[in-house]
Motif scaffolding. Sequence first.
Motif: not given
Length: 288
Positions: A132-150
């Motif tokens: 959440e502190s990343e200004i531009f998310m890396s692909p892995s960070s974005y993938l994790l953020a999208r699915h962290i609720t699961a």
Amino acid sequence: MKKINELLRNLEIKPIHYEKNGKATIVTTKNGKYVVKKNPDPIYNYLNQRTFEYYPNIRIIGDYEVAEYLEEPIIPDDQKILDMASLIALLHVKTTHYKPIEEYGYQDIYETIKGNLEYLKKQYDDKMDKVESEIFMSPSSYLLARHITAIYNMLKFCNDGIEKWYKKVKEEKKIRLVILHNNLSLDHFFGNKLISWNKAKIGPPIFDLYKFYKKTYTPFVWEEVMKKYLANYPLKEEELELFYIMISIPSPLELHDTEYQNVKFIHEELDYMNKTNHFIEQMKKTSS
């Protein structure tokens, strides 16, 4: 190699070729092949006493074993894993015994899983704080953020499940135990015989199933594997519940050197979660 040569001479085995295979040595002779390796804790005498003889012909000399070399028959893996399920069930049938809880407690299992879940929750929380502190998310960070609720839902399922399970079993006086092969894989099954018994120990039967599931959850239909096992060794309700909890626990986050590896790890973890959720849902539908 000097020690192995001495063992073979004592058995009147004349080698013509040696080949290292992990911790074992494959010995070729004119009359066939043998596998030689250290065996600090042989279990074969006990298995014989329990009339379970589905392992290679083995001779023990000191802390070494000399076993027949098994050639793998041509069997489709889909059939092989079902045959394994039946044989694992037979192993558990033959070696079932009960111990007082004081000697092998449910509390230890509960505390181990609770500690693991707390560690994972903190690990994923810390990772999400960084994401959440990343200004531009890396692909892995974005993938994790999208699915962290699961992932969090899976952790909650496991946490709620282990609490309910422990409330149900903590007043029990005895626990059902078996001999665990503890090293199950398709590579350790040849012609209806199990090899690589060096990790065998005593424990609840689902511990064998848990490790086997983790290694083979894909590409096999595990509902069929469990159906074959349960037909020969029915599990108690609390054993099944614990099995479902254990296989549902997410893997610890692994940080790799490349972004490709990080994305691959998260994809594999999400695939594992989806397949495991589907497997558990299908199993519960079948039993209801």
